[in-house]
Design an enzyme around this catalytic site. Sequence first.
Site, PDB file in Angstrom:
ATOM      1  CG  HIS A   1      -2.069  -0.817   1.237  1.00 32.96           C
ATOM      2  ND1 HIS A   1      -3.303  -0.362   0.862  1.00 32.96           N
ATOM      3  CD2 HIS A   1      -2.222  -2.124   1.533  1.00 32.96           C
ATOM      4  CE1 HIS A   1      -4.176  -1.358   0.942  1.00 32.96           C
ATOM      5  NE2 HIS A   1      -3.536  -2.439   1.344  1.00 32.96           N
TER       6      HIS A   1
ATOM      7  CG  HIS B   1      -3.096   2.583  10.944  1.00 39.00           C
ATOM      8  ND1 HIS B   1      -3.552   3.804  10.478  1.00 39.00           N
ATOM      9  CD2 HIS B   1      -1.775   2.753  11.208  1.00 39.00           C
ATOM     10  CE1 HIS B   1      -2.549   4.661  10.441  1.00 39.00           C
ATOM     11  NE2 HIS B   1      -1.462   4.058  10.888  1.00 39.00           N
TER      12      HIS B   1
ATOM     13  CD  GLU C   1      -6.677   6.833  10.777  1.00 37.13           C
ATOM     14  OE1 GLU C   1      -7.568   6.166  10.197  1.00 37.13           O
ATOM     15  OE2 GLU C   1      -5.514   6.412  10.902  1.00 37.13           O
TER      16      GLU C   1
ATOM     17  CG  HIS D   1     -11.053   4.353  13.892  1.00 34.85           C
ATOM     18  ND1 HIS D   1     -11.124   4.078  12.555  1.00 34.85           N
ATOM     19  CD2 HIS D   1     -12.092   3.683  14.472  1.00 34.85           C
ATOM     20  CE1 HIS D   1     -12.129   3.249  12.317  1.00 34.85           C
ATOM     21  NE2 HIS D   1     -12.729   3.007  13.470  1.00 34.85           N
TER      22      HIS D   1
ATOM     23  CG  HIS E   1      -8.245   2.197  12.928  1.00 35.67           C
ATOM     24  ND1 HIS E   1      -7.393   2.881  13.783  1.00 35.67           N
ATOM     25  CD2 HIS E   1      -7.877   2.580  11.682  1.00 35.67           C
ATOM     26  CE1 HIS E   1      -6.574   3.641  13.090  1.00 35.67           C
ATOM     27  NE2 HIS E   1      -6.825   3.472  11.794  1.00 35.67           N
TER      28      HIS E   1
END
Length: 437
Positions: free
Chosen positions: A290, A333, A339, A363, A369
């Site tokens: 990613h 994460h 977030e 979060h 999460h």
Amino acid sequence: MGWYMSGFGNEHVSEDPRCPGALPEGQNNPQVCPYGLYAEQLSGSAFTCPRPTNRRSWLYRILPSVCHKPFQPLQEGHLTHSWDEVEPDPNQLRWKPFEIPKAPQNKLDFVSGLHTLCGAGEPRGRHGIAVHIFVCNTSMLDRCLYNSDGDFLIVPQQGKLLITTEFGKMLVEPNEICVIQQGMRFSVEVFGETRGYILEVYGAHFELPDLGPIGANGLANPRDFLVPVAWYEDRQVPGGYTVISKYQGKLFSAQQDFSPFNVVAWHGNYTPYKYNLENFMVINSVAFDHADPSIFTVLTAKSTRPGVAIADFVIFPPRWGVANNTFRPPYYHRNCMSEFMGLIKGHYEAKEEGFQPGGASLHSMMTPHGPDADCFEKASKAKLEPERVAEGTMAFMFESSLSMAVTKWGLKTSNRLDKNYYKCWEPLKSHFNPNRR
């Protein structure tokens, strides 16, 4: 594009075609302005800021904004910057779609429909953010708002907004955003039940993120940001026009007998603007793994620490997923940032159930999460072929380096908190086998 000029942070010049030559030639503040107008400067930065960050516009108006009665306190409803109403909550939080009251039983316009969900910092110190939800079903009539505390980044989710500003008009529809910067007066017309999200930033303005090795082009291109063209009304309001100021986290109202949208011409680089999220040029991994979600940043409000934002506005738009030997949904994460996520339309890839358009999640710092159990199992077994990701979907994130507190309205009064959110991870099971790599 007849209503707009293009370019982010440009020096724009505009005059209403009904009054050609309304802009003074060669100077900002002549002894007598054309058409008998008043010259008024709107400063969005300190006079002595370096040129790259110096923001101001000159407005040429029928009457100056100083012509109003004294401000009086106005009931602010669920708008707040008090972050100590309830005890901190480090849990993963998710909200069901926020309810829009039905008219005519409960008429709410944009201002009366503002609800603060979470935030940090405070406006008097000029450092902080707030996340608001707006739900409304009627237009602002002979009322306008300006924010003395900071900038509003507005994300409509249901229903379009016709926003009249001192600089002109903007039509903002779902999948578009707009920014109304500090001090700009505006009024919102709606066309039915309307809902959306607001990121408010104190003490900094939004700017385009640096592109680094990406190069000169990519992400949100400057040419795609649209600024309204000058439009004025010379309208007397004998019953009184209400000017609302958001000041130090509270609302105040003042009366005047004329419309504030009386700017015949203007020039400068401090303006409202809008942007269509479909114009975002997506960059993604084309080999494996990613790229971090910062690659999807549309706008950033920088802090004084290099590379650390007070707030970023990030989107997760439709794109191709082609990474080989890779778990393609978002990874699990824990983050030193907060977030906050919202969903404009569609189904978010990491949680296709439960996270709905018009809802939200938060979060908080270092709160774990990631994908739910169903997403993990499917993605772990999927045949990896080029595929369209998030087709028909637009999710977004307000990410902040500040640790955000949730308001009493967010945790209790709204009655939209999904208390079963944590259960989406409970079916995750161990696949560990020490005898098999």
